[in-house]
Design an enzyme around this catalytic site. Structure first.
Site: not given
Length: 365
Positions: A77, A118-119, A141, A143, A186, A238, A283, A289
């Site tokens: 942020k 990361g990016d 990252t 990811d 990811g 995700e 299920r 996290h």
């Protein structure tokens, strides 16, 4: 006068961040002309009033390489190009404080910044370098979505957590003849999902790069059942989505956070499977996290340490506007422009993709 280096960790937390910080400090300790400092919560520590910048010496980093997270905090942020300011009506606007921050750092005698992120963080690094700040980037990252490096630290630890998740879910799925859907992180890349599916032996793996056909998924799962007996593990990233559909996510309401919050595909997939006629008990498990936290595995500690040492040496050599990268089992540096140019999607020629298909794992296509 000693040359001051500022270290910042930005974006999501990641196993191995502390190992990078420690390696930078340990390498700097061998050079009497350098001192290392840390900005709390990425660049926010510089922009806060009062500032939150701490000295990083050998004592401060002792033993931190085995700890997850980052001792100097991180955030996705705010930042120098989008600093949130509250308006009289209670709304918030982002303002550009980059020139102000660069001047602050120069006035305080900082020779260079090592930005670990990361990016998004490296795009900020590129912008700051273009404005005259001496910046070196370190890719971070879970990811693994930065194309300029073969691997990012934290990724293998996240894969290990996801694989252990599959291992544990297999026993409960088998005991109850169930289908268990495991949702992993990811964002727009399926690397974590694919690696965990191959390592854990799942039947189906759904990734963002390949929109899935729900009927193909049902067909694959039903092959696992004989009469009323059987079980199956489905690993879903995700950012996965059905053919003609969209990802599951929502805009953030947090001030200064711009990314769409992904998550919920596991539950939507369960409903889609039910609507498509799958009769099996199902299920859903969302790792969330858990993949970011905890002790980094040895591979990530070694890679992170290598990145930290190389980043310091880049500063010493004046290689600014560059990012550390891991290529062909070696640590090199690449221009930041190249580092953020292309997103690292899973492609059909990736060995893990070929391996998954070769083992009969359904990718939903």
């Amino acid at each position: 006068m000693k040359k001051k280096i500022l270290v910042a960790t930005g974006g999501g937390d990641c196993p191995g961040l502390n190992a990078v910080i420690r390696a930078i400090v340990k390498r700097a300790d061998l050079e009497p002309d350098y001192e290392v400092y840390g900005s709390i919560e990425a660049y926010n520590g510089v922009l806060m009033d009062p500032q939150e910048i701490i000295r990083l010496d050998d004592q401060a980093v002792a033993g931190i390489h085995i700890r997850g997270g980052t001792i100097i905090g991180t955030t996705n942020k705010g930042g120098p190009f989008n600093w949130p300011v509250e308006q009289p009506d209670g709304s918030w606007v982002g303002i550009d404080r980059s020139d102000e921050m660069i001047q602050m750092l120069k006035d305080q005698g900082f020779h260079a910044v090592i930005s670990i992120g990361g990016d998004g963080s490296q795009r900020i690094s590129k912008q700051l370098f273009d404005k005259g700040l001496n910046v070196v980037g370190v890719p971070k990252t879970i990811d693994n979505d930065l194309s300029a490096t073969d691997m990012t630290f934290g990724f293998q630890t996240a894969v290990q957590v996801a694989t252990e998740g599959v291992d544990k879910l297999v026993t409960t799925a088998e005991s109850h003849n169930r289908v268990i859907i495991m949702e992993v992180m990811g964002r727009d890349a399926g690397w974590i999902a694919l690696h965990a599916a191959v390592a854990g032996g799942s039947e189906v793996c759904l990734i963002p790069e390949i929109p899935y056909d729900i009927n193909k998924v049902v067909e694959r799962i039903e092959k696992r059942y004989e009469e009323r007996r059987g079980f199956a593990i489905v690993v879903v990233a995700e950012g996965a989505k059905p053919k003609g559909g969209t990802v599951v996510g929502q805009a953030s309401k947090e001030v200064g956070y711009e990314n769409v919050r992904l998550g919920g595909i596991g539950y939507r997939l369960k409903e889609e499977l039910t609507q498509a006629g799958l009769k099996a008990s199902m299920r859903v498990t969302v790792l969330g996290h858990l993949q970011r936290g905890g002790i980094p595995i040895a591979f990530d500690r070694v890679l992170a340490a290598g990145f930290g040492v190389h980043a310091f040496e880049m500063v010493k050599q004046g290689k600014f506007g560059q990012m550390v990268a891991y290529k062909h089992n070696d640590i090199i540096d690449v221009p930041l422009e190249e580092a953020v140019k292309d997103y690292n999607y899973c492609t059909e020629d990736a060995f893990v993709m070929r391996t998954a298909r070769g083992m009969g794992i359904s990718l939903g296509d």
